[in-house]
Design an enzyme around this catalytic site. Structure first.
Site, PDB file in Angstrom:
ATOM      1  N   TYR A  17       0.826  -1.220   0.000  1.00  0.00           N
ATOM      2  CA  TYR A  17       0.000   0.000   0.000  1.00  0.00           C
ATOM      3  C   TYR A  17       0.857   1.266   0.000  1.00  0.00           C
ATOM      4  CZ  TYR A  17      -3.470  -3.482   1.110  1.00  0.00           C
ATOM      5  OH  TYR A  17      -4.254  -4.600   1.059  1.00  0.00           O
ATOM      6  N   ASP A  18       0.480   2.200  -0.893  1.00  0.00           N
ATOM      7  CA  ASP A  18       1.198   3.468  -1.035  1.00  0.00           C
ATOM      8  C   ASP A  18       0.520   4.609  -0.277  1.00  0.00           C
ATOM      9  OD1 ASP A  18       2.965   2.232  -2.882  1.00  0.00           O
ATOM     10  OD2 ASP A  18       1.473   2.528  -4.466  1.00  0.00           O
ATOM     11  N   THR A  19      -0.798   4.525  -0.129  1.00  0.00           N
ATOM     12  CA  THR A  19      -1.574   5.576   0.535  1.00  0.00           C
ATOM     13  C   THR A  19      -2.244   4.993   1.779  1.00  0.00           C
ATOM     14  OG1 THR A  19      -1.992   6.712  -1.563  1.00  0.00           O
ATOM     15  CG2 THR A  19      -3.436   7.259   0.281  1.00  0.00           C
TER      16      THR A  19
END
Length: 297
Positions: A17-19
């Site tokens: 996950y980036d956000t």
């Protein structure tokens, strides 16, 4: 649904996950006490260049006030990383309803809600006005309603009284006046235990009127639309972290995000697993966001 426990579990989460969207009360802190390990967990995410957003239903504080709380607790945060239901409600009134400039909002709520309305150029009355914060007996014959009120907005109000409820009720009986709630959380997690939430403030009006308010905050899609309008991100690479199934986790699920439930706030493990588990299911759950420290190597 997976329970996270090992260092590898948390490392996989970092890769996936980036956000990262975080609820605040019950996740990052309890009242004015930080949850153990939160500074290290957030620092870990920032070190890995993750985007962090704070999404809260608490409408007692404006984004600027929230920034001050983050500062006081020693947590890094920028104003534009904070999305509260007070801000979302003000944006809804100004951009979705397109409330005319001469119209006003009657507020059952606190200073933070008023500050966000003012930032959006929306006139308001009620709220923290000393004339409405009274325990004197209310008499309808002494009340002169403002003809320009076009909406009533309810948030958490720790000074709610019969005068405010009566004025709000009177306005809402007029044709065309919109009934809004920042959120309808039934409870609010204070440092010393649960207290009635914003939903308990609008509930007497809903009962008297025979209709429910339009809720702006989680799990409503209005809040997600507000976030996406300000920050572009891939929902399949985003995760919502929260402590409440029917708001945080439902909000993430509806928005197409993965979800991580922590057990430091409202929800107990018995509501996630076992014979009486909720129908709202998170992607993952863990004891605390502080557990993310296990990924530090």
């Amino acid at each position: 649904m997976a329970r996270l426990s090992s260092a590898q579990d948390y490392k996989s989460l970092l890769d996936k996950y980036d956000t990262w969207l975080f609820d605040c009360d019950g996740v990052l802190w309890q009242g004015d006490r930080l949850v153990d390990g939160v500074p290290e967990a957030l620092n870990l995410l920032r070190t890995h260049k993750k985007r962090i957003l704070f999404v809260t239903n608490n409408a007692t504080k404006s984004r600027k006030s929230y920034k001050k709380k983050f500062d006081q607790l020693g947590l890094e945060a920028q104003v534009d990383e904070v999305f509260g239901s007070a801000y979302a409600s003000a944006v809804y009134l100004s951009t979705v309803m397109k409330m005319p400039k001469h119209k006003k909002v009657y507020v059952v709520g606190m200073k933070g809600l008023e500050e966000e309305l003012e930032e959006e150029g929306i006139q308001h009355l009620g709220g923290t006005d000393p004339a409405d914060n009274t325990l004197a007996e209310f008499h309808l014959k002494d009340f002169q309603p403002d003809p320009d009120v076009g909406a009533v907005l309810c948030g958490l109000d720790t000074s709610v009284n019969y005068t405010k409820l009566s004025k709000a009720f009177t306005y809402l009986r007029r044709p065309g006046v919109v009934f809004l709630a920042t959120n309808i959380d039934s409870t609010y997690p204070s440092a010393d235990g649960l207290l009635p939430g914003a939903g308990a403030i609008s509930a007497p009006l809903a009962c008297a009127l025979g209709r429910e308010p339009l809720s702006i905050g989680k799990p409503a899609e209005t809040m997600m639309d507000c976030i996406k309008a300000k920050h572009q991100f891939d929902p399949t690479r985003a995760i919502m972290v929260g402590d409440r199934l029917n708001t945080d986790i439902e909000f993430g699920n509806r928005g197409g995000l993965s979800t991580l439930l922590v057990l430091t706030g409202i929800t107990h493990e018995s509501e996630v697993v076992g014979p009486h588990a909720s129908t709202t299911v998170p992607t993952y759950f863990t004891n605390s966001i502080g557990d993310l420290r296990a990924a530090i190597s």
